[in-house]
Design a protein around this motif. Structure first.
Motif, PDB file in Angstrom:
ATOM      1  N   ASN A 192       0.999  -0.994  -0.742  1.00 13.47           N
ATOM      2  CA  ASN A 192      -0.145  -0.806   0.112  1.00 13.47           C
ATOM      3  C   ASN A 192       0.698   1.722   0.336  1.00 13.47           C
ATOM      4  OD1 ASN A 192      -2.065  -1.250   0.021  1.00 13.47           O
ATOM      5  ND2 ASN A 192      -2.551  -1.451   1.785  1.00 13.47           N
ATOM      6  N   ILE A 193       2.228   1.547   0.053  1.00 11.56           N
ATOM      7  CA  ILE A 193       2.749   2.564   1.157  1.00 11.56           C
ATOM      8  C   ILE A 193       4.103   2.655  -0.335  1.00 11.56           C
ATOM      9  CG2 ILE A 193       4.670   3.411   1.974  1.00 11.56           C
ATOM     10  CD1 ILE A 193       3.869   2.324   4.756  1.00 11.56           C
ATOM     11  N   ALA A 194       3.925   1.504  -0.626  1.00  8.15           N
ATOM     12  CA  ALA A 194       4.609   2.023  -2.402  1.00  8.15           C
ATOM     13  C   ALA A 194       3.739   2.111  -3.361  1.00  8.15           C
ATOM     14  CB  ALA A 194       5.414   0.560  -2.282  1.00  8.15           C
ATOM     15  N   SER A 195       2.719   1.647  -3.472  1.00  3.52           N
ATOM     16  CA  SER A 195       1.617   2.626  -4.902  1.00  3.52           C
ATOM     17  C   SER A 195       1.669   3.218  -5.055  1.00  3.52           C
ATOM     18  CB  SER A 195       0.572   1.662  -4.216  1.00  3.52           C
ATOM     19  OG  SER A 195      -0.551   2.686  -2.774  1.00  3.52           O
ATOM     20  N   LEU A 196       2.049   3.669  -3.796  1.00  7.71           N
ATOM     21  CA  LEU A 196       2.577   5.782  -4.175  1.00  7.71           C
ATOM     22  C   LEU A 196       3.057   6.078  -4.705  1.00  7.71           C
ATOM     23  CD1 LEU A 196       1.399   7.104  -0.494  1.00  7.71           C
ATOM     24  CD2 LEU A 196       0.415   7.701  -2.647  1.00  7.71           C
ATOM     25  N   MET A 197       4.292   4.737  -4.540  1.00 11.62           N
ATOM     26  CA  MET A 197       5.644   4.863  -5.751  1.00 11.62           C
ATOM     27  C   MET A 197       5.456   5.569  -7.203  1.00 11.62           C
ATOM     28  SD  MET A 197       8.102   5.699  -3.075  1.00 11.62           S
ATOM     29  CE  MET A 197       9.175   5.262  -3.694  1.00 11.62           C
ATOM     30  N   ASP A 198       4.382   5.803  -7.201  1.00 11.67           N
ATOM     31  CA  ASP A 198       3.448   5.429  -9.172  1.00 11.67           C
ATOM     32  C   ASP A 198       3.874   6.608  -9.619  1.00 11.67           C
ATOM     33  OD1 ASP A 198       4.053   2.507  -9.253  1.00 11.67           O
ATOM     34  OD2 ASP A 198       1.595   3.144  -8.651  1.00 11.67           O
ATOM     35  N   ILE A 199       3.884   7.382  -8.492  1.00 11.39           N
ATOM     36  CA  ILE A 199       3.990   8.812  -9.203  1.00 11.39           C
ATOM     37  C   ILE A 199       5.780   9.189  -9.865  1.00 11.39           C
ATOM     38  CG2 ILE A 199       2.572   9.584  -7.562  1.00 11.39           C
ATOM     39  CD1 ILE A 199       3.953  10.877  -6.265  1.00 11.39           C
ATOM     40  N   ARG A 200       6.141   8.442 -10.059  1.00  7.90           N
ATOM     41  CA  ARG A 200       8.065   8.772 -10.288  1.00  7.90           C
ATOM     42  C   ARG A 200       8.016   8.975 -11.044  1.00  7.90           C
ATOM     43  NH1 ARG A 200      12.854   7.909  -7.370  1.00  7.90           N
ATOM     44  NH2 ARG A 200      11.325   6.305  -5.740  1.00  7.90           N
ATOM     45  N   PHE A 369       1.239   0.925  13.411  1.00  5.27           N
ATOM     46  CA  PHE A 369       0.687   2.047  12.469  1.00  5.27           C
ATOM     47  C   PHE A 369       1.452   2.085  11.473  1.00  5.27           C
ATOM     48  CE2 PHE A 369       2.604   3.979  17.392  1.00  5.27           C
ATOM     49  CZ  PHE A 369       1.406   4.833  17.240  1.00  5.27           C
ATOM     50  N   TYR A 370       2.093   1.482  10.983  1.00  4.10           N
ATOM     51  CA  TYR A 370       1.953   0.909   9.245  1.00  4.10           C
ATOM     52  C   TYR A 370       1.001   0.515   8.687  1.00  4.10           C
ATOM     53  CZ  TYR A 370       6.677   0.562  11.070  1.00  4.10           C
ATOM     54  OH  TYR A 370       8.325   1.209  11.245  1.00  4.10           O
ATOM     55  N   ALA A 371      -0.210  -0.152   9.716  1.00  9.78           N
ATOM     56  CA  ALA A 371      -1.449  -0.631   8.585  1.00  9.78           C
ATOM     57  C   ALA A 371      -1.944   0.564   8.427  1.00  9.78           C
ATOM     58  CB  ALA A 371      -2.344  -1.802   9.586  1.00  9.78           C
ATOM     59  N   GLY A 372      -1.902   1.567   9.403  1.00 11.95           N
ATOM     60  CA  GLY A 372      -2.904   2.879   9.146  1.00 11.95           C
ATOM     61  C   GLY A 372      -2.366   3.621   7.804  1.00 11.95           C
ATOM     62  N   ILE A 373      -1.160   3.868   7.824  1.00  9.06           N
ATOM     63  CA  ILE A 373      -0.142   4.596   6.969  1.00  9.06           C
ATOM     64  C   ILE A 373       0.096   3.712   5.760  1.00  9.06           C
ATOM     65  CG2 ILE A 373       1.657   5.135   5.980  1.00  9.06           C
ATOM     66  CD1 ILE A 373       3.240   5.116   8.800  1.00  9.06           C
ATOM     67  N   LEU A 382      -1.478  10.822   2.161  1.00 10.78           N
ATOM     68  CA  LEU A 382       0.078  10.983   2.938  1.00 10.78           C
ATOM     69  C   LEU A 382       0.225  11.170   4.162  1.00 10.78           C
ATOM     70  CD1 LEU A 382       3.313  10.098   1.874  1.00 10.78           C
ATOM     71  CD2 LEU A 382       3.349  12.833   1.296  1.00 10.78           C
ATOM     72  N   VAL A 383       0.708  10.089   4.949  1.00  8.63           N
ATOM     73  CA  VAL A 383       1.235  10.573   6.086  1.00  8.63           C
ATOM     74  C   VAL A 383       2.809  10.547   6.867  1.00  8.63           C
ATOM     75  CG1 VAL A 383       0.982  10.130   8.594  1.00  8.63           C
ATOM     76  CG2 VAL A 383      -1.039   9.279   7.849  1.00  8.63           C
ATOM     77  N   LYS A 384       3.540  11.510   7.124  1.00  8.99           N
ATOM     78  CA  LYS A 384       4.750  11.836   7.469  1.00  8.99           C
ATOM     79  C   LYS A 384       5.225  10.892   8.308  1.00  8.99           C
ATOM     80  CE  LYS A 384       4.628  16.522   6.193  1.00  8.99           C
ATOM     81  NZ  LYS A 384       5.152  18.295   6.967  1.00  8.99           N
ATOM     82  N   GLY A 385       4.171  10.041   8.990  1.00  3.77           N
ATOM     83  CA  GLY A 385       4.868   8.785  10.060  1.00  3.77           C
ATOM     84  C   GLY A 385       3.924   8.693  10.959  1.00  3.77           C
ATOM     85  N   SER A 386       4.391   7.128  11.805  1.00  2.00           N
ATOM     86  CA  SER A 386       3.493   7.244  13.150  1.00  2.00           C
ATOM     87  C   SER A 386       3.093   7.884  13.931  1.00  2.00           C
ATOM     88  CB  SER A 386       4.435   5.929  13.716  1.00  2.00           C
ATOM     89  OG  SER A 386       5.734   6.417  13.985  1.00  2.00           O
ATOM     90  N   THR A 387       4.429   9.356  14.115  1.00  2.00           N
ATOM     91  CA  THR A 387       4.201  10.554  15.185  1.00  2.00           C
ATOM     92  C   THR A 387       2.812  10.876  14.540  1.00  2.00           C
ATOM     93  OG1 THR A 387       5.849  11.460  13.865  1.00  2.00           O
ATOM     94  CG2 THR A 387       6.711  10.114  15.839  1.00  2.00           C
ATOM     95  N   ILE A 388       2.677  10.919  13.596  1.00  2.00           N
ATOM     96  CA  ILE A 388       1.949  11.663  13.047  1.00  2.00           C
ATOM     97  C   ILE A 388      -0.083  10.652  13.279  1.00  2.00           C
ATOM     98  CG2 ILE A 388       0.770  12.632  11.567  1.00  2.00           C
ATOM     99  CD1 ILE A 388       3.022  13.752  12.129  1.00  2.00           C
ATOM    100  N   SER A 391      -0.574  11.303  17.179  1.00  3.25           N
ATOM    101  CA  SER A 391      -1.553  12.504  17.216  1.00  3.25           C
ATOM    102  C   SER A 391      -2.797  12.760  16.757  1.00  3.25           C
ATOM    103  CB  SER A 391      -0.653  13.535  16.555  1.00  3.25           C
ATOM    104  OG  SER A 391       0.691  13.752  16.792  1.00  3.25           O
ATOM    105  N   LEU A 392      -2.499  12.080  14.958  1.00  2.19           N
ATOM    106  CA  LEU A 392      -4.214  11.846  14.810  1.00  2.19           C
ATOM    107  C   LEU A 392      -5.537  11.530  15.650  1.00  2.19           C
ATOM    108  CD1 LEU A 392      -3.715  11.195  10.705  1.00  2.19           C
ATOM    109  CD2 LEU A 392      -4.679  13.326  11.849  1.00  2.19           C
ATOM    110  N   SER A 393      -5.093  10.735  16.291  1.00  2.00           N
ATOM    111  CA  SER A 393      -5.888   9.232  17.177  1.00  2.00           C
ATOM    112  C   SER A 393      -6.396  10.292  18.466  1.00  2.00           C
ATOM    113  CB  SER A 393      -4.896   8.741  18.541  1.00  2.00           C
ATOM    114  OG  SER A 393      -4.440   9.341  18.937  1.00  2.00           O
TER     115      SER A 393
END
Length: 401
Positions: A192-200, A369-373, A382-388, A391-393
């Motif tokens: 899921n995270i790697a799917s955003l890499m298609d914009i390269r 966290f990774y499942a959420g991201i 796009l979420v910058k990291g697990s810290t975000i 915070s969203l919680s």
């Protein structure tokens, strides 16, 4: 005095499938004197480290030595390697299925002969537990006692010693099922995270000496002109100097409607040109382009660890030794307080070891966290990291424009 230059590098840890081991590798690498900081990303199976040592080969050798000591099956590689995860899952499923079949046959045969039933149970145990036992022995020889392989090996060997062959085989079946589900959950988040890499953008058509050359976008310089044909991605940020076309920016901005770009329009990299031919004058190098900044955020999401992740990493370092010591005390002291034989206290200690396996504990918070991201990435957020995510919680209200 000469100023030391910090260098940031990333290597792939091919075959990394243990969250607890990932935290140990990260801790050991951070202990190296030439390392200024290191972060092991379990989900992306990579290690990012900062060093001021210009001899990167020497640093890499030190990292490889650490990884080999802790996880002999993990390879440290500098280039991106595409792993055949589907084949790995298929092989693991066949292995588990074969183990279950042997147990079922053992059940059937046991009604006629306990000996032959036990043989099938032991066969299932060896099929599913061979790798675990081998890893436990290798780690034991290197002085690394406290890991999940050691716990599972000790617990199941005790079961064999007590002639509880079915229990030993069943434990390995459930353990392998857990490992399979864990690997699939991690692979899904990675995908899921790697799917955003298609914009390269893969290439750029740049005009040089009145001819169009197809080159890597990273080689294009500011003020050079690139040609973007229908269906192609805009490779770099710039301004349109010739032509007009509709652009699809949904992969970047989430906007479903295409907008028209004409002479004088500023365009960003990663947009898809839908119809006309555009000539774009580059205003930023690839390293500062919009698409590259987004990709850096995607690649570094897991390096920004939440407080809960930091705590569980520290806690895991003392958790496993405490579990092993507690199990030993349980086996030795329980008969002194309760009227049970030592065979029963040993059985209970082995059960305690099984249910206290640290890998699930260490993986639970990061994988959450990774499942959420990963789920957010799947729908283009796009979420910058697990810290975000942490915070969203705590968010109570959301205002949308």
């Amino acid at each position: 005095m000469e100023k030391l230059i910090e260098i940031k590098n990333t290597v792939t840890l091919q075959g990394l499938d243990c969250a607890n081991c990932a935290s140990k590798i990260e801790s050991k690498i951070n202990d190296l004197p030439e390392i200024q900081g290191a972060s092991v990303d379990f989900i992306n199976a990579s290690c990012t480290y900062i060093t001021n040592d210009s001899n990167n080969d020497k640093v890499l050798d030190s990292i490889k030595k650490i990884v080999n000591e802790l996880e002999p099956d993990v390879r440290v590689i500098t280039e991106e390697v595409k792993e055949e995860e589907e084949e790995d899952f298929k092989g693991k499923k066949i292995q588990i299925l074969a183990g279950v079949v042997l147990i079922i046959i053992g059940f059937i045969v046991r009604s006629y002969s306990d000996l032959f039933g036990s043989i099938f149970f032991v066969a299932s145990y060896l099929l599913l537990g061979y790798e675990v036992i081998v890893k436990a022995v290798k780690n034991l020889l290197k002085g690394n006692l406290f890991d999940e392989n050691f716990l599972m090996a000790i617990a199941t060997i005790v079961a064999i010693f007590l002639q509880e062959y079915l229990e030993a085989a069943a434990v390995m079946v459930f353990y392998q099922f857990g490992e399979l589900f864990q690997d699939q959950a991690v692979a899904t988040s990675r995908s899921n995270i790697a799917s955003l890499m298609d914009i390269r953008p893969d290439y750029a058509n740049v005009i040089r000496n009145n001819e169009v050359e197809t080159i890597n976008p990273e080689l294009v310089k500011i003020n050079e002109v690139v040609v973007v044909k229908p269906g192609e991605k805009i490779p770099l940020d710039g301004v349109v100097i010739e032509g007009s076309s509709m652009l699809d920016t949904s992969s970047l901005t989430g906007e479903s409607l295409a907008f028209e770009a004409e002479v004088g329009t500023n365009v960003i990299s990663g947009c898809v040109n839908l119809d006309g031919i555009l000539k774009v004058k580059v205003t930023k190098p690839y390293g500062e382009s919009t698409v590259n900044k987004i990709l850096e955020l995607v690649e570094n999401t897991s390096s920004r660890k939440a407080n809960a992740e930091k705590f569980i990493t520290k806690f895991s370092k003392v958790y496993t030794p405490v579990v092993v010591i507690s199990a030993a005390l349980l086996a030795l002291l329980l008969p002194l307080f309760i009227n049970i034989p030592y065979s029963e206290s040993i059985r209970r200690a082995a059960t305690f070891l099984i249910i206290s396996c640290p890998c699930a504990l260490v993986l639970s918070i990061p994988l959450g966290f990774y499942a959420g991201i990963g789920s957010l990435s799947k729908i283009g957020i796009l979420v910058k990291g697990s810290t975000i995510v942490e915070s969203l919680s705590k968010v109570k209200r959301v205002v949308l424009d």
